[in-house]
Design a protein around this motif. Structure first.
Motif, PDB file in Angstrom:
ATOM      1  N   SER A 170       0.828  -1.210   0.000  1.00 28.91           N
ATOM      2  CA  SER A 170       0.000   0.000   0.000  1.00 28.91           C
ATOM      3  C   SER A 170       0.865   1.263   0.000  1.00 28.91           C
ATOM      4  CB  SER A 170      -0.923  -0.008   1.218  1.00 28.91           C
ATOM      5  OG  SER A 170      -1.693   1.166   1.281  1.00 28.91           O
ATOM      6  N   SER A 171       1.925   1.248   0.800  1.00 31.76           N
ATOM      7  CA  SER A 171       2.767   2.440   0.905  1.00 31.76           C
ATOM      8  C   SER A 171       3.592   2.675  -0.354  1.00 31.76           C
ATOM      9  CB  SER A 171       3.700   2.315   2.119  1.00 31.76           C
ATOM     10  OG  SER A 171       4.565   1.208   1.952  1.00 31.76           O
ATOM     11  N   ASN A 172       3.897   1.582  -1.085  1.00 24.52           N
ATOM     12  CA  ASN A 172       4.726   1.733  -2.277  1.00 24.52           C
ATOM     13  C   ASN A 172       3.909   1.868  -3.556  1.00 24.52           C
ATOM     14  OD1 ASN A 172       7.175   1.554  -0.939  1.00 24.52           O
ATOM     15  ND2 ASN A 172       7.156  -0.675  -0.965  1.00 24.52           N
ATOM     16  N   LEU A 173       2.581   1.794  -3.450  1.00 27.47           N
ATOM     17  CA  LEU A 173       1.746   1.847  -4.646  1.00 27.47           C
ATOM     18  C   LEU A 173       1.920   3.170  -5.391  1.00 27.47           C
ATOM     19  CD1 LEU A 173      -0.307   0.386  -6.349  1.00 27.47           C
ATOM     20  CD2 LEU A 173      -2.126   1.348  -4.931  1.00 27.47           C
ATOM     21  N   ASP A 174       1.905   4.272  -4.656  1.00 28.64           N
ATOM     22  CA  ASP A 174       2.083   5.577  -5.291  1.00 28.64           C
ATOM     23  C   ASP A 174       3.445   5.684  -5.953  1.00 28.64           C
ATOM     24  OD1 ASP A 174      -0.427   6.300  -4.477  1.00 28.64           O
ATOM     25  OD2 ASP A 174       0.263   7.319  -2.659  1.00 28.64           O
ATOM     26  N   GLY A 175       4.457   5.108  -5.273  1.00 28.84           N
ATOM     27  CA  GLY A 175       5.799   5.132  -5.845  1.00 28.84           C
ATOM     28  C   GLY A 175       5.894   4.346  -7.144  1.00 28.84           C
ATOM     29  N   VAL A 176       5.195   3.208  -7.192  1.00 33.01           N
ATOM     30  CA  VAL A 176       5.200   2.396  -8.413  1.00 33.01           C
ATOM     31  C   VAL A 176       4.524   3.150  -9.554  1.00 33.01           C
ATOM     32  CG1 VAL A 176       4.271   0.299  -9.443  1.00 33.01           C
ATOM     33  CG2 VAL A 176       5.284   0.206  -7.171  1.00 33.01           C
ATOM     34  N   LYS A 177       3.378   3.803  -9.255  1.00 26.40           N
ATOM     35  CA  LYS A 177       2.678   4.562 -10.290  1.00 26.40           C
ATOM     36  C   LYS A 177       3.546   5.700 -10.811  1.00 26.40           C
ATOM     37  CE  LYS A 177      -2.029   3.610  -8.656  1.00 26.40           C
ATOM     38  NZ  LYS A 177      -3.278   4.196  -8.103  1.00 26.40           N
ATOM     39  N   THR A 178       4.248   6.380  -9.905  1.00 25.60           N
ATOM     40  CA  THR A 178       5.131   7.474 -10.316  1.00 25.60           C
ATOM     41  C   THR A 178       6.253   6.962 -11.208  1.00 25.60           C
ATOM     42  OG1 THR A 178       4.652   8.653  -8.252  1.00 25.60           O
ATOM     43  CG2 THR A 178       6.636   9.308  -9.478  1.00 25.60           C
ATOM     44  N   ALA A 179       6.833   5.820 -10.838  1.00 31.59           N
ATOM     45  CA  ALA A 179       7.918   5.237 -11.633  1.00 31.59           C
ATOM     46  C   ALA A 179       7.429   4.843 -13.022  1.00 31.59           C
ATOM     47  CB  ALA A 179       8.499   4.019 -10.908  1.00 31.59           C
ATOM     48  N   GLN A 180       6.216   4.286 -13.105  1.00 34.24           N
ATOM     49  CA  GLN A 180       5.665   3.916 -14.408  1.00 34.24           C
ATOM     50  C   GLN A 180       5.440   5.139 -15.281  1.00 34.24           C
ATOM     51  OE1 GLN A 180       2.165   1.706 -13.278  1.00 34.24           O
ATOM     52  NE2 GLN A 180       3.268  -0.244 -13.156  1.00 34.24           N
ATOM     53  N   GLN A 181       4.950   6.221 -14.673  1.00 29.45           N
ATOM     54  CA  GLN A 181       4.712   7.443 -15.435  1.00 29.45           C
ATOM     55  C   GLN A 181       6.028   8.025 -15.942  1.00 29.45           C
ATOM     56  OE1 GLN A 181       1.758   8.751 -16.369  1.00 29.45           O
ATOM     57  NE2 GLN A 181       2.967  10.195 -17.582  1.00 29.45           N
ATOM     58  N   ASN A 183       8.732   6.388 -16.540  1.00 35.87           N
ATOM     59  CA  ASN A 183       9.232   5.507 -17.591  1.00 35.87           C
ATOM     60  C   ASN A 183       8.529   5.791 -18.918  1.00 35.87           C
ATOM     61  OD1 ASN A 183      10.729   3.301 -18.671  1.00 35.87           O
ATOM     62  ND2 ASN A 183       8.956   1.983 -18.416  1.00 35.87           N
ATOM     63  N   SER A 184       7.209   5.990 -18.856  1.00 36.80           N
ATOM     64  CA  SER A 184       6.451   6.300 -20.071  1.00 36.80           C
ATOM     65  C   SER A 184       6.885   7.633 -20.673  1.00 36.80           C
ATOM     66  CB  SER A 184       4.955   6.333 -19.752  1.00 36.80           C
ATOM     67  OG  SER A 184       4.199   6.691 -20.886  1.00 36.80           O
ATOM     68  N   ALA A 186       9.791   9.062 -20.300  1.00 34.41           N
ATOM     69  CA  ALA A 186      11.152   8.929 -20.825  1.00 34.41           C
ATOM     70  C   ALA A 186      11.135   8.265 -22.204  1.00 34.41           C
ATOM     71  CB  ALA A 186      12.002   8.102 -19.851  1.00 34.41           C
ATOM     72  N   LYS A 187      10.265   7.252 -22.388  1.00 33.69           N
ATOM     73  CA  LYS A 187      10.171   6.595 -23.696  1.00 33.69           C
ATOM     74  C   LYS A 187       9.679   7.575 -24.756  1.00 33.69           C
ATOM     75  CE  LYS A 187       9.386   1.840 -22.125  1.00 33.69           C
ATOM     76  NZ  LYS A 187       8.421   0.712 -22.093  1.00 33.69           N
ATOM     77  N   ALA A 188       8.665   8.363 -24.397  1.00 34.27           N
ATOM     78  CA  ALA A 188       8.126   9.327 -25.357  1.00 34.27           C
ATOM     79  C   ALA A 188       9.183  10.365 -25.732  1.00 34.27           C
ATOM     80  CB  ALA A 188       6.898  10.006 -24.769  1.00 34.27           C
ATOM     81  N   GLN A 189       9.926  10.851 -24.736  1.00 35.40           N
ATOM     82  CA  GLN A 189      10.963  11.854 -25.000  1.00 35.40           C
ATOM     83  C   GLN A 189      12.071  11.271 -25.873  1.00 35.40           C
ATOM     84  OE1 GLN A 189      12.690  13.472 -21.462  1.00 35.40           O
ATOM     85  NE2 GLN A 189      13.773  15.100 -22.532  1.00 35.40           N
ATOM     86  N   PHE A 190      12.444  10.012 -25.608  1.00 39.33           N
ATOM     87  CA  PHE A 190      13.489   9.363 -26.407  1.00 39.33           C
ATOM     88  C   PHE A 190      13.033   9.204 -27.855  1.00 39.33           C
ATOM     89  CE2 PHE A 190      15.272   5.440 -28.198  1.00 39.33           C
ATOM     90  CZ  PHE A 190      16.627   5.757 -28.154  1.00 39.33           C
ATOM     91  N   SER A 191      11.754   8.838 -28.050  1.00 38.58           N
ATOM     92  CA  SER A 191      11.218   8.677 -29.406  1.00 38.58           C
ATOM     93  C   SER A 191      11.253  10.004 -30.150  1.00 38.58           C
ATOM     94  CB  SER A 191       9.788   8.138 -29.352  1.00 38.58           C
ATOM     95  OG  SER A 191       9.749   6.858 -28.754  1.00 38.58           O
ATOM     96  N   GLN A 192      10.918  11.092 -29.451  1.00 39.04           N
ATOM     97  CA  GLN A 192      10.945  12.399 -30.092  1.00 39.04           C
ATOM     98  C   GLN A 192      12.367  12.794 -30.483  1.00 39.04           C
ATOM     99  OE1 GLN A 192       9.062  15.009 -27.300  1.00 39.04           O
ATOM    100  NE2 GLN A 192       6.991  14.258 -27.726  1.00 39.04           N
ATOM    101  N   ILE A 193      13.310  12.539 -29.596  1.00 40.24           N
ATOM    102  CA  ILE A 193      14.715  12.868 -29.890  1.00 40.24           C
ATOM    103  C   ILE A 193      15.210  12.058 -31.081  1.00 40.24           C
ATOM    104  CG2 ILE A 193      17.072  12.726 -29.000  1.00 40.24           C
ATOM    105  CD1 ILE A 193      15.920  13.322 -26.215  1.00 40.24           C
ATOM    106  N   LEU A 194      14.883  10.747 -31.094  1.00 40.72           N
ATOM    107  CA  LEU A 194      15.330   9.885 -32.186  1.00 40.72           C
ATOM    108  C   LEU A 194      14.710  10.316 -33.507  1.00 40.72           C
ATOM    109  CD1 LEU A 194      16.904   7.363 -33.037  1.00 40.72           C
ATOM    110  CD2 LEU A 194      14.877   5.994 -32.512  1.00 40.72           C
TER     111      LEU A 194
END
Length: 349
Positions: A170-181, A183-184, A186-194
């Motif tokens: 429960s305490s790490n759920l928010d942290g996991v959601k933040t990490a997923q966001q 990551n998403s 970062a992928k979008a930014q990398f695609s734009q740069i490429l």
């Protein structure tokens, strides 16, 4: 004296069949009561027979205790050296370590083979066996109580672990959601740069179609030959020429297009205009180096034009301009209705 021989000597008056309840295998000689005698030789002192047939007294003999019949024995009367007895003493405090005399060992082996009646016919031996069974039953009861207590402790521990795990999730759920966001993003930014890097690279490139390969000549030599035939400006010469994959069409195998790389955009545009103005009669034409997404979109538009021509018998002409289909019957070129022909731009994400 043979191990396990309990009949050669009468038991001395000082011998006692009663032993402390706390006695266990491997007790040291100083734990042995001085009033007890060896159950094998029936004496407190141990004697051995020399090679001359004489009896020799062993002072301060080593003692061992049988956990089955609960009797004391000289180690030597059980064919055990002082070293063997000493090793047994070192193991005496470890759980599950038991030692049995030679007689009890034989009885146990015979019982396991289904011959439990051997050596057990006398009332005395039956009493010993009953004592063993009673002792085993007592050990089983104690073990059952210990297991029951441990089971309760294990269940309580498991419940606490489940609660702790649920709280951690429960305490790490928010942290996991933040990490997923993150990551998403970062992928979008990398695609734009490429995509930006590839677009910058394509600005200096052009694609030329219809150049047939020739044995003995490299792709660059073929391009230079074309440029000499139609007097291309020297400044428009490409830096590299790489033939791409050969394509298959309805009329047969077409030569693969050639990707040309120039030193700057000016040289590219000079070459492209000159090639399209002079090489069209040879079915050779030049285009911009476009992204795969744009090429796919153009292909879908051309396929749509093909279907429209098959259905239209009026002789209307069609072409693609600015990623839209234009039609011409008698007058000027006109865009067809947007809802009918426009192909949506592909997403960059």
């Amino acid at each position: 004296m043979a191990p396990g021989d309990k009949t050669k000597k009468s038991q001395p008056a000082s011998y006692s069949n009663s032993h402390p309840a706390q006695s266990q295998s491997g007790k040291r000689a100083d734990d042995h009561e001085t009033t007890e005698a060896c159950f094998t030789c029936k004496e407190k002192e141990c004697h051995v027979t020399t090679v001359k047939g004489l009896k020799q007294k062993i002072t301060n003999p080593s003692w061992v205790y049988c956990d089955s019949c609960m009797m004391w024995y000289h180690g030597m009367c059980q064919d055990m050296s002082d070293k063997d007895v000493a090793n047994l003493h070192k193991l005496k405090d470890k759980p599950g370590v038991k030692w049995f005399c030679s007689s009890c060992t034989l009885e146990i082996e015979m019982t396991m083979k289904g011959n439990g009646d051997v050596g057990m016919t006398s009332a005395a031996n039956n009493g010993v066996m009953n004592g063993k069974l009673g002792k085993i039953e007592d050990m089983v009861m104690k073990l059952a109580d210990a297991l029951s207590s441990n089971q309760a402790k294990i269940e309580d521990r498991m419940q606490k672990l489940e609660v702790s795990y649920a709280q951690a999730v429960s305490s790490n759920l928010d942290g996991v959601k933040t990490a997923q966001q993150l990551n998403s993003d970062a992928k979008a930014q990398f695609s734009q740069i490429l995509e930006h890097q590839q677009a910058e690279y394509r600005k200096k490139n052009a694609i030329i179609y219809g150049v047939e390969p020739e044995a003995g000549k490299s792709t660059m030599e073929k391009i230079q030959e074309l440029m000499e035939d139609v007097s291309f400006p020297t400044a428009a010469k490409p830096l590299t020429a790489k033939r791409l994959q050969t394509s298959q069409s309805s009329v047969g195998i077409k030569p693969g297009p050639i990707k040309l790389e120039f030193s700057d955009e000016g040289s590219k545009w000079t070459f492209l205009k000159r090639a399209n103005a002079t090489l069209r009669p040879k079915n050779i034409y030049c285009k911009l180096d476009e992204s795969k997404a744009l090429r796919d979109q153009q292909y879908r538009l051309r396929q749509q034009i093909k279907e429209m021509k098959e259905q239209d018998e009026s002789g209307t002409q069609y072409r693609v301009r600015n990623m839209k289909i234009q039609a011409k019957s008698t007058g000027d070129w006109e865009h067809l209705p947007t809802g009918r022909t426009t192909i949506p731009q592909p997403s960059t994400h």
